[in-house]
Design a protein around this motif. Structure first.
Motif, PDB file in Angstrom:
ATOM      1  N   VAL A 166      14.990   7.924  -6.402  1.00 55.15           N
ATOM      2  CA  VAL A 166      13.762   7.134  -6.283  1.00 55.15           C
ATOM      3  C   VAL A 166      13.779   6.328  -4.986  1.00 55.15           C
ATOM      4  O   VAL A 166      12.803   6.305  -4.229  1.00 55.15           O
ATOM      5  N   LEU A 167      14.898   5.669  -4.727  1.00 58.54           N
ATOM      6  CA  LEU A 167      14.981   4.820  -3.540  1.00 58.54           C
ATOM      7  C   LEU A 167      15.008   5.657  -2.258  1.00 58.54           C
ATOM      8  O   LEU A 167      14.422   5.259  -1.246  1.00 58.54           O
ATOM      9  N   ARG A 168      15.646   6.817  -2.293  1.00 56.50           N
ATOM     10  CA  ARG A 168      15.625   7.693  -1.114  1.00 56.50           C
ATOM     11  C   ARG A 168      14.201   8.149  -0.814  1.00 56.50           C
ATOM     12  O   ARG A 168      13.776   8.197   0.349  1.00 56.50           O
ATOM     13  N   GLU A 169      13.464   8.490  -1.869  1.00 51.76           N
ATOM     14  CA  GLU A 169      12.072   8.893  -1.685  1.00 51.76           C
ATOM     15  C   GLU A 169      11.225   7.731  -1.153  1.00 51.76           C
ATOM     16  O   GLU A 169      10.353   7.910  -0.298  1.00 51.76           O
ATOM     17  N   ALA A 170      11.491   6.540  -1.673  1.00 53.86           N
ATOM     18  CA  ALA A 170      10.746   5.366  -1.214  1.00 53.86           C
ATOM     19  C   ALA A 170      10.956   5.145   0.283  1.00 53.86           C
ATOM     20  O   ALA A 170       9.997   4.943   1.040  1.00 53.86           O
ATOM     21  N   PHE A 171      12.204   5.219   0.730  1.00 58.15           N
ATOM     22  CA  PHE A 171      12.475   4.992   2.147  1.00 58.15           C
ATOM     23  C   PHE A 171      12.015   6.169   3.006  1.00 58.15           C
ATOM     24  O   PHE A 171      11.736   5.990   4.201  1.00 58.15           O
ATOM     25  N   ARG A 172      11.897   7.346   2.416  1.00 61.71           N
ATOM     26  CA  ARG A 172      11.355   8.485   3.158  1.00 61.71           C
ATOM     27  C   ARG A 172       9.899   8.256   3.541  1.00 61.71           C
ATOM     28  O   ARG A 172       9.486   8.554   4.677  1.00 61.71           O
ATOM     29  N   VAL A 173       9.101   7.753   2.604  1.00 66.98           N
ATOM     30  CA  VAL A 173       7.663   7.602   2.875  1.00 66.98           C
ATOM     31  C   VAL A 173       7.335   6.295   3.588  1.00 66.98           C
ATOM     32  O   VAL A 173       6.245   6.150   4.140  1.00 66.98           O
ATOM     33  N   LEU A 174       8.267   5.338   3.588  1.00 67.00           N
ATOM     34  CA  LEU A 174       8.013   4.080   4.292  1.00 67.00           C
ATOM     35  C   LEU A 174       8.024   4.292   5.799  1.00 67.00           C
ATOM     36  O   LEU A 174       8.860   5.013   6.342  1.00 67.00           O
ATOM     37  N   LYS A 175       7.109   3.633   6.471  1.00 67.10           N
ATOM     38  CA  LYS A 175       7.108   3.638   7.922  1.00 67.10           C
ATOM     39  C   LYS A 175       8.283   2.804   8.434  1.00 67.10           C
ATOM     40  O   LYS A 175       8.803   1.949   7.707  1.00 67.10           O
TER      41      LYS A 175
ATOM     42  N   VAL B 201      -5.598  -5.532   1.283  1.00 67.26           N
ATOM     43  CA  VAL B 201      -5.529  -4.739   2.521  1.00 67.26           C
ATOM     44  C   VAL B 201      -6.915  -4.439   3.071  1.00 67.26           C
ATOM     45  O   VAL B 201      -7.048  -4.029   4.225  1.00 67.26           O
ATOM     46  N   GLY B 202      -7.934  -4.629   2.257  1.00 60.95           N
ATOM     47  CA  GLY B 202      -9.305  -4.519   2.723  1.00 60.95           C
ATOM     48  C   GLY B 202      -9.778  -3.093   2.949  1.00 60.95           C
ATOM     49  O   GLY B 202      -9.032  -2.129   2.762  1.00 60.95           O
ATOM     50  N   PRO B 203     -11.036  -2.936   3.358  1.00 58.97           N
ATOM     51  CA  PRO B 203     -11.634  -1.603   3.525  1.00 58.97           C
ATOM     52  C   PRO B 203     -10.905  -0.725   4.537  1.00 58.97           C
ATOM     53  O   PRO B 203     -10.938   0.498   4.435  1.00 58.97           O
ATOM     54  N   ALA B 204     -10.257  -1.334   5.513  1.00 59.55           N
ATOM     55  CA  ALA B 204      -9.528  -0.557   6.522  1.00 59.55           C
ATOM     56  C   ALA B 204      -8.164  -0.109   6.028  1.00 59.55           C
ATOM     57  O   ALA B 204      -7.509   0.721   6.660  1.00 59.55           O
ATOM     58  N   GLY B 205      -7.720  -0.648   4.893  1.00 58.66           N
ATOM     59  CA  GLY B 205      -6.429  -0.281   4.322  1.00 58.66           C
ATOM     60  C   GLY B 205      -6.582   0.724   3.199  1.00 58.66           C
ATOM     61  O   GLY B 205      -7.675   1.212   2.905  1.00 58.66           O
ATOM     62  N   LYS B 206      -5.455   1.037   2.572  1.00 53.92           N
ATOM     63  CA  LYS B 206      -5.438   2.020   1.490  1.00 53.92           C
ATOM     64  C   LYS B 206      -4.400   1.610   0.461  1.00 53.92           C
ATOM     65  O   LYS B 206      -3.317   1.149   0.802  1.00 53.92           O
ATOM     66  N   ALA B 207      -4.737   1.799  -0.817  1.00 57.98           N
ATOM     67  CA  ALA B 207      -3.795   1.520  -1.899  1.00 57.98           C
ATOM     68  C   ALA B 207      -3.664   2.761  -2.765  1.00 57.98           C
ATOM     69  O   ALA B 207      -4.654   3.250  -3.319  1.00 57.98           O
ATOM     70  N   TYR B 208      -2.444   3.273  -2.864  1.00 55.34           N
ATOM     71  CA  TYR B 208      -2.152   4.424  -3.701  1.00 55.34           C
ATOM     72  C   TYR B 208      -1.415   3.971  -4.961  1.00 55.34           C
ATOM     73  O   TYR B 208      -0.554   3.082  -4.908  1.00 55.34           O
ATOM     74  N   GLY B 209      -1.738   4.614  -6.058  1.00 61.31           N
ATOM     75  CA  GLY B 209      -0.974   4.439  -7.286  1.00 61.31           C
ATOM     76  C   GLY B 209      -0.403   5.779  -7.697  1.00 61.31           C
ATOM     77  O   GLY B 209      -1.109   6.786  -7.679  1.00 61.31           O
ATOM     78  N   LEU B 210       0.870   5.802  -8.064  1.00 60.71           N
ATOM     79  CA  LEU B 210       1.531   7.035  -8.482  1.00 60.71           C
ATOM     80  C   LEU B 210       1.963   6.916  -9.933  1.00 60.71           C
ATOM     81  O   LEU B 210       2.670   5.971 -10.299  1.00 60.71           O
TER      82      LEU B 210
ATOM     83  N   ASP C 110       6.252  11.829   5.033  1.00 62.24           N
ATOM     84  CA  ASP C 110       7.196  10.869   5.608  1.00 62.24           C
ATOM     85  C   ASP C 110       6.450   9.819   6.437  1.00 62.24           C
ATOM     86  O   ASP C 110       5.421  10.100   7.061  1.00 62.24           O
ATOM     87  N   ASN C 111       7.009   8.607   6.437  1.00 65.40           N
ATOM     88  CA  ASN C 111       6.530   7.534   7.326  1.00 65.40           C
ATOM     89  C   ASN C 111       5.024   7.299   7.210  1.00 65.40           C
ATOM     90  O   ASN C 111       4.320   7.191   8.218  1.00 65.40           O
ATOM     91  N   SER C 112       4.520   7.231   5.970  1.00 63.14           N
ATOM     92  CA  SER C 112       3.078   7.116   5.771  1.00 63.14           C
ATOM     93  C   SER C 112       2.644   5.833   5.063  1.00 63.14           C
ATOM     94  O   SER C 112       1.455   5.595   4.898  1.00 63.14           O
ATOM     95  N   VAL C 113       3.604   5.000   4.655  1.00 60.75           N
ATOM     96  CA  VAL C 113       3.295   3.829   3.834  1.00 60.75           C
ATOM     97  C   VAL C 113       3.900   2.567   4.465  1.00 60.75           C
ATOM     98  O   VAL C 113       5.042   2.588   4.921  1.00 60.75           O
ATOM     99  N   ASP C 114       3.106   1.491   4.485  1.00 56.13           N
ATOM    100  CA  ASP C 114       3.604   0.216   5.018  1.00 56.13           C
ATOM    101  C   ASP C 114       4.391  -0.580   3.983  1.00 56.13           C
ATOM    102  O   ASP C 114       5.399  -1.206   4.314  1.00 56.13           O
ATOM    103  N   VAL C 115       3.898  -0.579   2.750  1.00 57.35           N
ATOM    104  CA  VAL C 115       4.501  -1.400   1.698  1.00 57.35           C
ATOM    105  C   VAL C 115       4.571  -0.605   0.395  1.00 57.35           C
ATOM    106  O   VAL C 115       3.585   0.003  -0.015  1.00 57.35           O
TER     107      VAL C 115
END
Length: 234
Positions: free
Chosen positions: A186-195, A120-129, A165-170
């Motif tokens: 888990v899946l409800r939370e995943a779709f909550r944060v997905l854009k 995703v490069g310097p303009a992107g962001k990668a989070y690990g949980l 909410d709506n903060s993650v692309d992938v």
């Protein structure tokens, strides 16, 4: 009579919910302990597979062996590769574009986060949980060694993602969702944060046919990605 039936049904629902919470807490405690031990083994020069296997030895588990090619292995610290407890390579499934935000559910030593961060490069962001302190410490050390400035490791549970909410692309995940006793959440939370239009790339274990109740109740088999596996139809 109708009122009594409604009351009984409500009690059954509450009992079922409490059962899920109890099972989830038990599984979560065991997962924390075992994954914490795995992280410590890596820091002591071993690997996460086959107990305290020396780093130079090959894993004896064919499911978790050779999931990343040589080019990927060269992009990350050795400890990130050794700490991998996955059953696949979600970064090979996900199309990642420069500038996107990626979240790895159950990021462990950080291998998939660090690989995603490069894409995703310097303009992107990668989070690990991750919920395990030892794994988070190892992941942050791997982040430092890799010089990854667009990476953040968050402490938390995949059933309660600490992002808006709506903060993650992938969203990616590598053999972790099966460890949760409440996969629906888990899946409800995943779709909550997905854009809107976001993507989900998951490597995990599924079963064909019903798993015996005694296997589902065996906490140690949850750690082996067996007892908690989703049915293929799900």
């Amino acid at each position: 009579m109708a009122g009594a039936e409604t009351s009984m049904a409500g009690a059954d629902v509450r009992a079922a919910a409490e059962g899920v919470q109890t099972a989830g807490a038990e599984v979560r405690d065991v997962v924390k302990e075992k994954y914490g031990q795995a992280a410590l083994r890596v820091k002591q020069g071993g690997s996460t597979c086959c107990g305290a296997t020396p780093a130079s030895d090959a894993c004896c588990d064919p499911i978790t062996t050779n999931l990343y090619d040589a080019a990927q292995a060269q992009q990350i610290p050795e400890e990130a590769l050794l700490a991998s407890l996955g059953c696949g390579n979600p970064t090979a499934l996900a199309k990642l574009n420069p500038g996107e935000v990626v979240l790895d559910l159950g990021s462990g030593g950080g291998i998939d986060v660090l690989l995603s961060a490069r894409r995703v490069g310097p303009a992107g962001k990668a989070y690990g949980l991750d919920m395990t302190d030892e794994m988070l410490a190892l992941a942050n050390e791997n982040k430092r060694k890799a010089g990854a400035e667009n990476v953040d490791f968050l402490k938390g549970e995949i059933e309660n993602i600490p992002l808006p909410d709506n903060s993650v692309d992938v969203i990616i995940s590598n053999c972790v969702i099966n460890l949760s006793a409440d996969k629906g959440r888990v899946l409800r939370e995943a779709f909550r944060v997905l854009k809107p239009g976001g993507r989900l790339a998951v490597s995990d274990v599924v079963t064909r046919g019903e798993i015996l109740p005694e296997i589902r109740k065996n906490v140690l088999l949850w750690l082996g990605c067996i007892a908690g596996a989703l049915d293929e139809g799900e």
